[in-house]
Design an enzyme around this catalytic site. Structure first.
Site, PDB file in Angstrom:
ATOM      1  CG  ASP A 174      14.613  -2.160   5.148  1.00 50.20           C
ATOM      2  OD1 ASP A 174      15.812  -2.020   5.348  1.00 50.20           O
ATOM      3  OD2 ASP A 174      13.814  -2.524   6.035  1.00 50.20           O
TER       4      ASP A 174
ATOM      5  CE  LYS B 179      -3.228  -2.374   2.997  1.00 53.26           C
ATOM      6  NZ  LYS B 179      -3.726  -2.414   4.391  1.00 53.26           N
ATOM      7  N   GLY B 180       2.068   1.149   0.547  1.00 51.92           N
ATOM      8  CA  GLY B 180       2.875   2.328   0.857  1.00 51.92           C
ATOM      9  C   GLY B 180       3.073   3.318  -0.277  1.00 51.92           C
TER      10      GLY B 180
END
Ligand code: IMP
Ligand code: MG
Length: 192
Positions: A115, A55-56
């Site tokens: 990340d 969703k980010g």
């Protein structure tokens, strides 16, 4: 029913949880404008399919798209990585696949944050197999020093230290996505 009525109220409601604002709303918009300019000139004369990773990425995708002066189409994928909430395991499961056929399309994968790099590595491999004309990545944030795999990310907004951050699409336990800035949380906010 009493509800939080304005964005300011909402942001203030979260303020006690915020440790430090790393990147302000103005800095984010300035950087997205630069990235949009670069994308517009790199793909001049072409049209582009933006693929957002839910969703980010929905927030960065919405703002970045409005700085791109090209005909754009939009599609979304939802993925989940197995593992703890604040870590990625590298095992990625597709929860929602694309509606578009990528054959012959110029595709720009839009991510909120890279990340370990494992999610994007998996997605690049998966999407490349669908024979797009081109495939590149635009990420608002990249954590420094901890990418487990070497990745060629064409457009990066900010390199940040490897701390857990929220805001501007990024959540902790589904909260904080609508903060207009990128921030770290106080340890208490993790409920630990
Ligand atoms: P990677 O596979 O380790 O690169 O993880 C990428 C995904 O993990 C991102 O798309 C986010 O959904 C999530 N993630 C990684 N770091 C953070 C963070 O600091 N805050 C919130 N979500 C994060
Ligand atoms: Mg994400």
């Amino acid at each position: 029913m009493t509800a939080v009525s304005t964005l300011t109220d909402y942001v203030q409601a979260y303020e006690p949880d915020i440790e430090r604002v790393l990147i302000s709303s103005e800095e984010i918009q300035g950087k997205l404008a630069e990235m949009g300019e670069q994308i517009s000139s790199d793909y001049q004369g072409k049209s582009l399919l933006l693929v957002g990773v839910l969703k980010g990425a929905f927030v960065v995708m919405a703002d970045l798209a409005r700085y791109v002066r090209l005909p754009l189409e939009f599609d979304f994928m939802a993925v989940s990585s197995y593992g703890a909430a604040t870590k990625t395991s590298g095992v990625v499961r597709i929860l929602k696949d694309l509606d578009h056929d990528l054959d012959g399309m110029d595709v720009l994968l839009v991510e909120d944050i890279i990340d370990s790099g494992l999610t994007i590595k998996y997605l690049l491999k998966n999407l490349a197999a669908r024979k797009p004309a081109s495939l590149e990545v635009a990420a608002l944030l990249r954590k420094t020093g901890i990418q487990k795999v070497p990745l060629d990310i064409r457009y990066v907004g900010f390199d940040i230290p490897p701390d857990f951050v929220v805001g501007y699409g990024l959540d902790f336990a589904e909260r904080y996505r609508n903060l207009p800035y990128i921030a770290t949380l106080k340890p208490e906010a993790y409920g630990g």
